[in-house]
Write an enzyme that holds these catalytic residues in place. Structure first.
Site, PDB file in Angstrom:
ATOM      1  N   SER A 268       0.948  -1.496   0.107  1.00 20.94           N
ATOM      2  CA  SER A 268       0.039  -0.149  -0.211  1.00 20.94           C
ATOM      3  C   SER A 268       0.813   0.931  -0.128  1.00 20.94           C
ATOM      4  O   SER A 268       1.571   0.965  -0.867  1.00 20.94           O
ATOM      5  CB  SER A 268      -0.278   0.066   1.261  1.00 20.94           C
ATOM      6  OG  SER A 268      -2.122   0.802   1.313  1.00 20.94           O
TER       7      SER A 268
ATOM      8  N   HIS B 227      -3.016  -1.194  -3.023  1.00 21.38           N
ATOM      9  CA  HIS B 227      -3.695  -0.150  -2.808  1.00 21.38           C
ATOM     10  C   HIS B 227      -3.390   1.269  -3.425  1.00 21.38           C
ATOM     11  O   HIS B 227      -2.686   2.427  -3.073  1.00 21.38           O
ATOM     12  CB  HIS B 227      -4.305   0.238  -1.536  1.00 21.38           C
ATOM     13  CG  HIS B 227      -4.744  -0.671  -0.466  1.00 21.38           C
ATOM     14  ND1 HIS B 227      -4.502  -1.008   0.703  1.00 21.38           N
ATOM     15  CD2 HIS B 227      -4.962  -2.169  -0.698  1.00 21.38           C
ATOM     16  CE1 HIS B 227      -3.935  -1.886   0.954  1.00 21.38           C
ATOM     17  NE2 HIS B 227      -5.407  -2.973   0.560  1.00 21.38           N
TER      18      HIS B 227
ATOM     19  N   ASP C  19      -4.690  -4.868   5.714  1.00 18.93           N
ATOM     20  CA  ASP C  19      -4.650  -5.344   4.644  1.00 18.93           C
ATOM     21  C   ASP C  19      -3.671  -6.683   5.005  1.00 18.93           C
ATOM     22  O   ASP C  19      -2.561  -6.441   4.669  1.00 18.93           O
ATOM     23  CB  ASP C  19      -5.242  -4.541   4.037  1.00 18.93           C
ATOM     24  CG  ASP C  19      -6.223  -5.502   2.725  1.00 18.93           C
ATOM     25  OD1 ASP C  19      -6.473  -6.377   3.074  1.00 18.93           O
ATOM     26  OD2 ASP C  19      -5.817  -5.141   1.508  1.00 18.93           O
TER      27      ASP C  19
END
Length: 361
Positions: free
Chosen positions: A180, A207, A304
């Protein structure tokens, strides 16, 4: 505690006002200056010494990439966060290039059709966290990521706990990566170190908004030894190829009647406030690849990937996480490590070598 000092550079009056008002809501962030062109911005950098610059990418005569390059050459260690439109391919390509020059992150400009109050809330929610993230992990420390592998000690197994020895004789089919915040910089350094003859596919969830994933994959492909591309729906995965999940859609892995691995898009709600989500990809591989995958969790905010790694552990899938020192944010990898699910915790400049050792032994 000292406030984080921010300079806003935007040539649109309304946009500047919204950015300023949104950041005024944050008690730990102070807007010390506002500029509407490059010259004023650079003058205020010298006079005000802000920690970060918020660059509104809507200039006709000034690109985010050139400004970022010029600013960070003059003021190394400062943060550049880019505000850009969600429907401009030119801005998307320019933003990806700016990230390559060291910009810290990007935030999409709010929908022009919503009210100013909603725009302020959107910016405050999405921008302030990135400013704080930059402040916690000063971007100057990213220099560690740029150290070429040949200038460091070669991987010698010192980072490998004894529990990983059981994986040494495994025959792997795929590498699954989640990343991310800091992802563009990390992938631009990691993927080019993967050798051209790498014998299995690499599947990555990052992301990132949809408009950026295609130019991001094209940018990595230009410096990569393996082919690197944005994944497509129903695409059969090929050996020695890296795939980046498109933004705005979940990616899952399946196996066809020929035994080939392929990917599908899944338009379901966000998971961990993310779409695509690392957990969705990792969990989809549990019954498909079983123990023949390697999972990797790189820099990023949040957690995540943790539950996905936990699910993969049911099949004894090894997990490598990026260490704290080389991560922009040790949220995602730290969450996996703190849950006791990481088999190896490595600096970024050793991960490609370790993957190569495991896969091509």
């Amino acid at each position: 505690m000292a406030k984080i000092k921010v300079l806003i550079l935007d040539n649109d009056t309304t946009s500047r006002d919204i950015l300023n008002k949104s950041l005024e809501e944050s008690k730990d962030i102070e807007v010390v200056g506002i500029a509407f062109n490059e010259k004023i911005a650079l003058d205020k950098m010298r006079l005000l010494n802000p920690d970060a610059v918020i660059f509104g990418n809507n200039f006709n005569d000034l690109s985010a990439s050139l400004f970022t390059k010029k600013l960070l050459e003059a003021y190394p260690g400062k943060g550049v966060i880019i505000i850009t439109d969600s429907n401009s391919k030119n801005q998307a390509s320019d933003t990806i290039e700016a990230l390559g020059h060291g910009a810290f992150d990007v935030v999409l400009r709010p929908d022009p059709n919503i009210s100013d109050i909603e725009k302020i809330k959107f910016i405050e929610r999405n921008l302030s966290s990135k400013i704080r993230c930059f402040s916690i992990k000063k971007f100057s420390r990213m220099a560690r990521l740029l150290t070429p592998i040949e200038e460091t000690q070669p991987y010698n197994g010192n980072f490998k706990p004894s529990c990983v020895k059981k994986y040494e004789n495994s025959k792997f089919e795929i590498v699954l990566i989640g990343v991310s915040t800091g992802g563009p910089e990390v992938l631009t350094n990691l993927i080019p170190e993967i050798p051209k003859n790498f014998p299995i596919p690499i599947l990555i969830v990052m992301h990132m908004p949809k408009i950026f994933t295609k130019p991001m994959s094209d940018s990595i492909n230009r410096v990569s030894k393996i082919k690197f591309k944005e994944a497509e729906d129903n695409e059969v995965l090929k050996t020695g190829t890296g795939y980046l999940a498109p933004g705005g859609i979940h990616l899952i892995i399946r196996r066809n009647l020929k035994g080939e691995l392929y990917v599908l898009f899944e338009d379901t709600p966000p998971v961990n406030s993310c779409k695509p989500a690392v957990d969705v990809l990792f969990k989809s591989a549990v019954g498909i690849v079983r123990e023949k995958a390697i999972s990797v969790v790189l820099t990023g905010m949040g957690s995540d990937g943790t539950e996905g790694v936990r699910a993969l552990k049911e099949n004894n899938v090894p997990c490598i996480v990026q260490d704290k020192e080389s991560s922009v944010v040790w949220g995602m990898p730290g969450s996996v490590a703190e849950a006791g699910l990481a088999d190896e915790i490595l600096p970024l400049n050793m991960i490609a070598k370790r993957l190569t050792d495991l896969v091509m032994k």
